[in-house]
Write an enzyme that holds these catalytic residues in place. Structure first.
Site, PDB file in Angstrom:
ATOM      1  N   GLU A 190     -11.127 -21.809  15.984  1.00 35.81           N
ATOM      2  CA  GLU A 190     -12.563 -21.544  16.125  1.00 35.81           C
ATOM      3  C   GLU A 190     -12.978 -20.257  15.424  1.00 35.81           C
ATOM      4  O   GLU A 190     -14.024 -20.192  14.796  1.00 35.81           O
ATOM      5  CB  GLU A 190     -12.965 -21.498  17.597  1.00 35.81           C
ATOM      6  CG  GLU A 190     -12.829 -22.823  18.343  1.00 35.81           C
ATOM      7  CD  GLU A 190     -13.654 -23.943  17.733  1.00 35.81           C
ATOM      8  OE1 GLU A 190     -14.572 -23.653  16.946  1.00 35.81           O
ATOM      9  OE2 GLU A 190     -13.376 -25.120  18.032  1.00 35.81           O
TER      10      GLU A 190
ATOM     11  N   TYR B  75     -21.003 -19.417  20.777  1.00 35.91           N
ATOM     12  CA  TYR B  75     -20.402 -20.654  20.301  1.00 35.91           C
ATOM     13  C   TYR B  75     -18.906 -20.722  20.619  1.00 35.91           C
ATOM     14  O   TYR B  75     -18.422 -21.673  21.238  1.00 35.91           O
ATOM     15  CB  TYR B  75     -20.600 -20.857  18.783  1.00 35.91           C
ATOM     16  CG  TYR B  75     -19.653 -21.906  18.289  1.00 35.91           C
ATOM     17  CD1 TYR B  75     -19.879 -23.257  18.567  1.00 35.91           C
ATOM     18  CD2 TYR B  75     -18.445 -21.565  17.667  1.00 35.91           C
ATOM     19  CE1 TYR B  75     -18.968 -24.231  18.205  1.00 35.91           C
ATOM     20  CE2 TYR B  75     -17.533 -22.531  17.300  1.00 35.91           C
ATOM     21  CZ  TYR B  75     -17.792 -23.863  17.571  1.00 35.91           C
ATOM     22  OH  TYR B  75     -16.876 -24.817  17.243  1.00 35.91           O
TER      23      TYR B  75
ATOM     24  N   ASP C 197     -23.333 -25.301  17.664  1.00 33.95           N
ATOM     25  CA  ASP C 197     -23.106 -24.609  16.394  1.00 33.95           C
ATOM     26  C   ASP C 197     -24.172 -25.078  15.407  1.00 33.95           C
ATOM     27  O   ASP C 197     -25.095 -25.805  15.778  1.00 33.95           O
ATOM     28  CB  ASP C 197     -21.697 -24.909  15.866  1.00 33.95           C
ATOM     29  CG  ASP C 197     -21.593 -26.337  15.366  1.00 33.95           C
ATOM     30  OD1 ASP C 197     -22.372 -27.191  15.848  1.00 33.95           O
ATOM     31  OD2 ASP C 197     -20.758 -26.618  14.505  1.00 33.95           O
TER      32      ASP C 197
END
Length: 298
Positions: free
Chosen positions: A34, A117, A135
Site C-alpha cells: 500500500e 486511505y 482511493d
DNA sequence: AAGCCGTGGAG
DNA sequence: TCTCCAAGGCT
C-alpha cells in the site's frame, strides 16, 4: 443486484494476479504494498515489492537495518520519504505492537506514512474488516456511476467515505471484496483517460453513461510542474547518495545542478526531511550511514 | 488547505 | 515534445 454485487462478480473474473493479493500475504506485506502504491504504478511496484519482502519479511527485520538501506532498496519508486516512513513504521510496530502490524484502524492511522486511505486499506485487505476504502479509483468510479459526474475532486473527503460506506454490503468479508473490486474497476476499466465502458459491469446503470458521458466543466486543475523544481534537484542529489558506498563530498553533489541557490535549498531540504545526514568535513551520507565515531555537523 | 514531495510511461 | 497521471500523506 447492487453495485457492490456486480463489482464483486466482475472482480472474480477479471482481477489481476498481483503478489500481495496471494492468500498467504502477511499484514506487513499488505502494508508495504500500500505504501509503495501511493502514487506509483503497479507495474513498477511489483518487482520492488518482491525484493523488499525477500529482504525484510517482517517489520522487525527492517527495523534492524538503518534507514539508508530502505532508501537504497526503494530505488527509483519516487517520493523516497515513503521509504523513510516505512522504516519508521517498522520501528514503531516493533516498539508499540511487539512486531505485529496492528489491526485496529486507530492504531494503524497513528503510524508514520499511514493516512486515511492506507490505514483503511490495511484494516480491510489484511484483516478483513469492514471500512470504506477510498482511493483515486474509488472516487472516480463512485463519482461517475452514482453522481453522473466525469471526475471526482482532487482528494478524499469525509463525504467520499460516507458515499462509499453507503455502497458497502453489511457482511465484513463481502464488504472487503467490494472495496477491492471497486478499486480494481477504476484501475483497469473506469480509467481516468479512456474508460472502457463496454467492459464495465455498471454500463447499464452508470449515471455518467446514462447522461451521455458529459465532459468535465470548467478549467482543468493545473498540473504539477517537475522539470526545474526543487523536487528534480532533490532527486538528482539523492541518486548520487544512493549509489555511494561512503561519505560523499559536497563538491561531488555540486555537479548535479548549476543553480547554487536552488542546489543548497534542495540539499538542506533533504537534511531537514531526515533523508540524508551532514558529516563533519562537508561530507554527506544517507540517513543512518554515518561511520561510527564520526562527528556530525550541526 | 493549497502546495510540496519523484519517477516513468502512455498518448 | 509535452501533458497527464499513477492504490497519498503531510503541513
Amino acid at each position: 443486484m447492487t453495485l457492490a454485487d456486480d463489482a464483486i462478480t466482475w472482480y472474480a473474473a477479471n482481477a489481476r494476479d498481483l503478489p500481495w493479493r496471494q492468500p498467504d500475504t502477511t499484514p506487513w506485506g499488505v502494508l508495504v504494498s500500500e505504501v509503495m502504491l501511493q502514487q506509483t504504478p503497479v507495474v513498477r511496484v511489483e518487482p520492488a515489492w518482491r525484493s523488499w519482502m525477500t529482504r525484510w519479511p517482517t517489520p522487525a527485520a527492517l527495523a534492524d537495518d538503518p534507514p539508508s538501506e530502505a532508501i537504497r532498496m526503494w530505488g527509483r519508486l519516487g517520493y523516497p520519504r515513503r521509504a523513510m516512513r516505512l522504516h519508521a513504521c517498522a520501528v514503531a510496530i516493533v516498539e508499540r505492537h511487539g512486531g505485529q502490524v496492528p489491526s485496529s484502524l486507530e492504531q494503524l492511522l497513528a503510524l508514520p506514512g499511514v493516512g486515511t486511505y492506507t490505514g483503511r486499506a490495511v484494516a480491510t485487505f489484511a484483516y478483513g474488516q469492514r471500512h470504506p476504502v477510498v482511493d483515486t479509483n474509488v472516487r472516480r468510479v463512485v463519482c461517475r456511476a452514482v453522481e453522473g459526474k466525469p471526475d471526482a475532486g482532487p482528494a478524499t473527503t469525509a463525504a467520499d467515505l460516507t458515499a462509499m460506506e453507503a455502497l458497502l454490503p453489511p457482511d465484513e468479508a463481502t464488504a472487503a471484496r467490494a472495496s477491492i473490486a471497486f478499486m480494481e474497476l477504476g484501475a483497469i476499466v473506469c480509467t481516468a483517460r479512456a474508460p472502457k465502458c463496454v467492459d464495465c459491469p455498471f454500463n447499464q446503470v452508470c449515471a455518467w453513461r446514462l447522461s451521455g458521458l458529459p465532459l468535465p466543466e470548467g478549467p482543468s486543475r493545473k498540473p504539477q510542474r517537475y522539470a526545474g523544481t526543487d523536487r528534480q534537484v532533490r532527486g538528482l542529489l539523492l541518486e548520487v547518495l544512493r549509489h555511494a558506498t561512503g561519505p560523499v563530498p559536497r563538491q561531488r553533489l555540486d555537479m548535479v545542478w548549476q543553480d547554487e541557490v536552488q542546489r543548497a535549498r534542495a540539499l538542506a531540504g533533504l537534511v531537514e526531511d531526515g533523508l540524508i545526514q551532514p558529516l563533519g568535513g562537508d561530507d554527506f551520507v544517507l540517513a543512518g550511514d554515518a561511520p561510527s565515531g564520526e562527528v556530525q555537523a550541526l
